[in-house]
Write a protein that holds these residues in place. Structure first.
Motif, mmCIF file in Angstrom:
data_model
loop_
_atom_site.group_PDB
_atom_site.id
_atom_site.type_symbol
_atom_site.label_atom_id
_atom_site.label_comp_id
_atom_site.label_asym_id
_atom_site.label_seq_id
_atom_site.Cartn_x
_atom_site.Cartn_y
_atom_site.Cartn_z
ATOM 1 N N PHE A 1 8.828 28.699 -23.413
ATOM 2 C CA PHE A 1 7.565 28.290 -24.057
ATOM 3 C C PHE A 1 6.679 27.400 -22.670
ATOM 4 O O PHE A 1 5.728 27.694 -22.435
ATOM 5 C CB PHE A 1 7.927 27.336 -25.063
ATOM 6 N N PHE A 2 7.579 26.480 -22.117
ATOM 7 C CA PHE A 2 7.086 25.602 -20.825
ATOM 8 C C PHE A 2 6.497 26.759 -19.734
ATOM 9 O O PHE A 2 5.343 26.353 -19.429
ATOM 10 C CB PHE A 2 8.258 24.689 -20.393
ATOM 11 N N ALA A 3 7.246 27.483 -19.311
ATOM 12 C CA ALA A 3 7.219 28.328 -18.220
ATOM 13 C C ALA A 3 5.920 29.099 -18.568
ATOM 14 O O ALA A 3 4.991 29.467 -17.635
ATOM 15 C CB ALA A 3 8.356 28.967 -17.592
ATOM 16 N N LEU A 4 5.893 29.865 -19.457
ATOM 17 C CA LEU A 4 4.807 30.829 -19.844
ATOM 18 C C LEU A 4 3.613 30.221 -20.238
ATOM 19 O O LEU A 4 2.699 31.088 -20.491
ATOM 20 C CB LEU A 4 5.391 31.872 -20.781
ATOM 21 N N ASN A 5 3.490 28.833 -20.517
ATOM 22 C CA ASN A 5 2.158 28.476 -20.815
ATOM 23 C C ASN A 5 1.944 27.410 -19.581
ATOM 24 O O ASN A 5 0.718 27.705 -18.995
ATOM 25 C CB ASN A 5 2.283 27.462 -21.954
ATOM 26 N N LEU B 1 -1.712 29.691 -12.629
ATOM 27 C CA LEU B 1 -1.138 30.856 -11.930
ATOM 28 C C LEU B 1 -2.459 31.507 -11.183
ATOM 29 O O LEU B 1 -3.396 31.682 -12.005
ATOM 30 C CB LEU B 1 -0.500 32.088 -12.575
ATOM 31 N N ASP B 2 -2.487 31.637 -9.860
ATOM 32 C CA ASP B 2 -3.550 32.516 -9.323
ATOM 33 C C ASP B 2 -3.241 34.135 -9.900
ATOM 34 O O ASP B 2 -2.363 34.708 -9.449
ATOM 35 C CB ASP B 2 -3.255 32.412 -7.758
ATOM 36 N N LYS B 3 -4.367 34.406 -10.534
ATOM 37 C CA LYS B 3 -4.396 35.689 -11.094
ATOM 38 C C LYS B 3 -4.662 36.690 -10.365
ATOM 39 O O LYS B 3 -5.552 37.590 -10.398
ATOM 40 C CB LYS B 3 -5.208 35.765 -12.432
ATOM 41 N N GLN B 4 -3.623 37.032 -9.093
ATOM 42 C CA GLN B 4 -3.868 38.327 -8.654
ATOM 43 C C GLN B 4 -2.629 39.061 -8.763
ATOM 44 O O GLN B 4 -1.578 38.726 -9.296
ATOM 45 C CB GLN B 4 -3.662 37.966 -7.115
ATOM 46 N N LYS B 5 -2.680 40.340 -8.655
ATOM 47 C CA LYS B 5 -1.842 41.348 -9.091
ATOM 48 C C LYS B 5 -0.281 40.998 -8.681
ATOM 49 O O LYS B 5 0.546 41.184 -9.395
ATOM 50 C CB LYS B 5 -1.987 42.780 -8.306
ATOM 51 N N THR B 6 -0.339 40.387 -7.246
ATOM 52 C CA THR B 6 1.278 40.356 -6.888
ATOM 53 C C THR B 6 1.826 38.993 -7.361
ATOM 54 O O THR B 6 3.096 39.103 -7.928
ATOM 55 C CB THR B 6 1.254 40.228 -5.260
ATOM 56 N N ASN C 1 5.048 39.010 -9.701
ATOM 57 C CA ASN C 1 6.114 38.165 -9.472
ATOM 58 C C ASN C 1 6.202 36.973 -10.602
ATOM 59 O O ASN C 1 7.599 36.817 -10.867
ATOM 60 C CB ASN C 1 5.734 37.494 -8.220
ATOM 61 N N PHE C 2 5.234 36.433 -11.199
ATOM 62 C CA PHE C 2 5.438 35.334 -12.156
ATOM 63 C C PHE C 2 6.128 35.748 -13.540
ATOM 64 O O PHE C 2 6.997 35.414 -13.978
ATOM 65 C CB PHE C 2 4.131 34.781 -12.722
ATOM 66 N N ILE C 3 5.808 37.097 -13.795
ATOM 67 C CA ILE C 3 6.408 37.603 -15.052
ATOM 68 C C ILE C 3 7.792 38.050 -15.010
ATOM 69 O O ILE C 3 8.318 37.892 -15.745
ATOM 70 C CB ILE C 3 5.331 39.208 -15.399
ATOM 71 N N GLN C 4 8.211 38.638 -13.530
ATOM 72 C CA GLN C 4 9.584 38.999 -13.439
ATOM 73 C C GLN C 4 10.432 37.931 -13.205
ATOM 74 O O GLN C 4 11.495 37.859 -13.636
ATOM 75 C CB GLN C 4 9.771 39.845 -11.912
#
Length: 419
Positions: A97-101, A107-112, A116-119
Motif C-alpha cells: 500500500f505505501f510503496a504503490l501509492n 515517480l517520473d512516468k517514463q517507460k524505463t 523498474n518501479f513495477i518490478q
C-alpha cells in the motif's frame, strides 16, 4: 415422525429443484469467450462481461493460485477492455500500500522508470511471470503516451516493495513536521525508528508489542486534522503489520484475518478518498476478494477466516458499486514461480460447475449476478473450484458476481526481463 419425513422429502426435493435451476441457468447463459490472448483487441466476445459489470465502479479480478498463467492472460485482456472501453483507469494490486501509492505518485512516468518501479514494488509472483509481461512492461508504460494513462496502486498492508526502504525517513519527517512529542524520547531513537526497518522480518514478540503501544502513543499526539489521511493510514498499516506478525509467531487464529481487514480499510480509502471519481480494477487472489464467506462450507479451520471482500462489501454502497469476478478451471497443472514444485488441479467431480462445462469449451463467462436477480430466493449449494484449485461446496452465486471459466490451467513461466 411421519410429518418430519414429509418435511424432509419436501426439503430435499426443493434442494434438487434449486440445483437443477442453477445448472439450467449456467447451461443456458454460458457466454463463450473467444480468446485470452492479451493482443486480441476485438473485444466483442468480452462485451458480455462489460454488460454484466454495468455501472459498477469497482471490478475485482481473482485467481485460484498466484501462478495461474492463463488466468493472468485473461485478466490482462479484461484490463485492456475495461480501460479502453469502460473507463477504468486505476489498477490496484494485492501489494504494498505505501510503496504503490507514495512511490507511484512521485515517480517520473517514463517507460524505463515505470517498468523498474513495477518490478521492484509489485509481488514477484506476478512481475516475474512471463504471462504478465504484456501488461506490466508494455501496456501500463505505453498508456502514458496516450490521453488515458493507467494509475498503479496497491492495498496490501505488507511492506514488501522496494520503495518501502524509504518508509523510516517518511515517518520520521512526518513526525518532525508535526512536532510529535514522542520523537524527543530515547525510546523513539533506540526502539521505534530502528524497528521500522526490521518489521518485515522480526520474530521478537516483545518488540512487536512495544511497537504497537508506541504507535498508540503517537496517535494520541497527532492533530485530529490528520484523521482519514494517507499518513495516518500508513501508521495503522504499521501497527496492524506488527499485530499480524505476533499472530503468526504465536500461531493465533486471526493471522489471515488481520491482514485482510486492513487491506479492506486500505481499499476503502482508495475508493472513497484518493480516487472518489474514478473506476478501479482490483487484482488479487480469489480468497481475498470473494464475499459472503458464510455461504462457503469450509473443509478445515484454516479456511474459516473473514476476508477482505467480506469486510469491504459489508458497506452496502460499496457492495452496490462492486462486481467480483472469480475464476474456475477444469484440468491441468498449477504452481507459483516462487515455489519449485507444481501440482495437479483437482479433476472435475460429478455435478460440479466444471462438470457442467462441455469439454469443447475452452473459455466462458457466467453472470451470477443475473442469476441472483432472476432467482432472488435461490440459495443452492454446489461444488466449484472457485476459491482454490480444490472443491468447496458453496452458494457460489452469492460469493462471486461472475465466473470466468478456463478449461486448461498451467503455471507461469519465469520471466528473464530485468530493468
Amino acid at each position: 415422525m411421519q410429518k418430519l419425513l414429509i418435511l424432509l422429502f419436501i426439503f430435499l426435493g426443493f434442494e434438487g429443484f434449486a440445483q437443477k435451476q442453477t445448472k439450467n441457468f449456467v447451461e443456458k447463459n454460458l457466454n463463450i469467450i473467444r480468446s485470452i490472448d492479451p493482443d486480441s483487441t476485438d473485444f466483442t466476445d468480452v462485451e458480455v462481461i462489460g454488460n454484466a459489470i454495468g455501472n459498477s465502479r469497482i471490478v475485482m479480478l481473482g485467481e485460484q493460485d498466484h501462478g495461474d498463467a492463463p488466468t493472468f492472460l485473461a485478466k490482462t485482456r479484461l484490463i485492456k477492455y475495461l480501460h479502453e472501453k469502460k473507463g477504468f483507469n486505476v489498477l490496484a494490486f494485492e501489494s504494498d500500500f505505501f510503496a504503490l501509492n507514495e512511490g507511484w505518485d512521485h515517480l517520473d512516468k517514463q517507460k524505463t522508470t515505470i517498468n523498474n518501479f513495477i518490478q521492484q514494488n509489485i509481488f514477484s509472483i506476478w512481475t516475474s511471470c512471463t504471462q504478465c509481461e504484456n501488461l506490466f512492461y508494455n501496456y501500463v508504460s505505453e498508456s502514458f503516451g496516450t490521453n488515458n494513462p493507467i494509475t498503479i496502486s496497491g492495498f496490501d498492508s505488507q511492506f514488501d516493495g522496494g520503495y518501502s526502504n524509504n518508509l523510516k525517513k517518511y515517518i520520521d519527517d512526518f513526525f518532525k513536521v508535526n512536532d510529535i512529542p514522542f520523537i524527543k524520547s530515547k525510546s523513539y531513537i533506540d526502539n521505534f525508528l530502528p524497528f521500522i526497518d526490521s518489521i518485515k522480518i522480526s520474530k521478537d514478540v516483545a518488540k512487536q508489542t512495544l511497537f504497537i503501544k508506541q504507535i498508540d502513543t503517537i496517535f494520541k499526539q497527532i492533530s485530529k486534522k490528520w484523521e482519514g489521511s494517507f499518513e495516518l493510514l500508513v501508521l495503522h498499516n504499521l501497527q496492524e503489520s506488527s499485530k499480524n506478525g505476533i499472530s503468526f509467531l504465536t500461531k493465533a487464529k486471526d493471522y489471515k484475518e488481520l491482514r485482510d481487514k486492513q487491506m479492506a480499510e486500505n481499499l476503502k480509502w482508495l475508493v472513497n478518498q484518493k480516487f472518489p471519481n474514478q473506476k478501479i480494477i482490483v487484482w488479487a487472489h480469489s480468497a481475498h476478494i470473494l464475499k459472503n464467506r458464510e455461504f462457503i462450507k469450509s473443509k478445515s479451520s484454516n479456511e474459516n477466516w473473514t476476508n477482505m471482500g467480506h469486510f469491504f462489501t459489508r458497506d452496502s454502497l460499496l457492495n452496490q458499486q462492486t462486481y467480483i469476478v472469480g475464476f474456475s478451471s477444469k484440468y491441468g497443472t498449477a504452481g507459483r514461480i516462487t515455489i519449485p514444485n507444481t501440482y495437479k488441479v483437482v479433476l472435475p467431480i460429478k455435478n460440479s460447475f466444471e462438470d457442467w462445462m462441455n469439454d469443447n469449451i475452452k473459455y466462458a463467462f457466467v453472470d451470477f449476478k443475473r442469476f441472483r436477480n432472476l432467482n432472488p430466493n435461490s440459495f443452492e449449494y454446489f461444488n466449484m473450484k472457485g476459491k482454490y484449485h480444490i472443491y468447496n461446496e458453496a452458494v457460489w452465486t452469492q460469493v462471486f458476481d461472475g465466473i470466468f471459466y478456463i478449461k486448461d490451467m498451467y503455471p507461469c513461466e519465469k520471466s528473464v526481463l530485468k530493468f
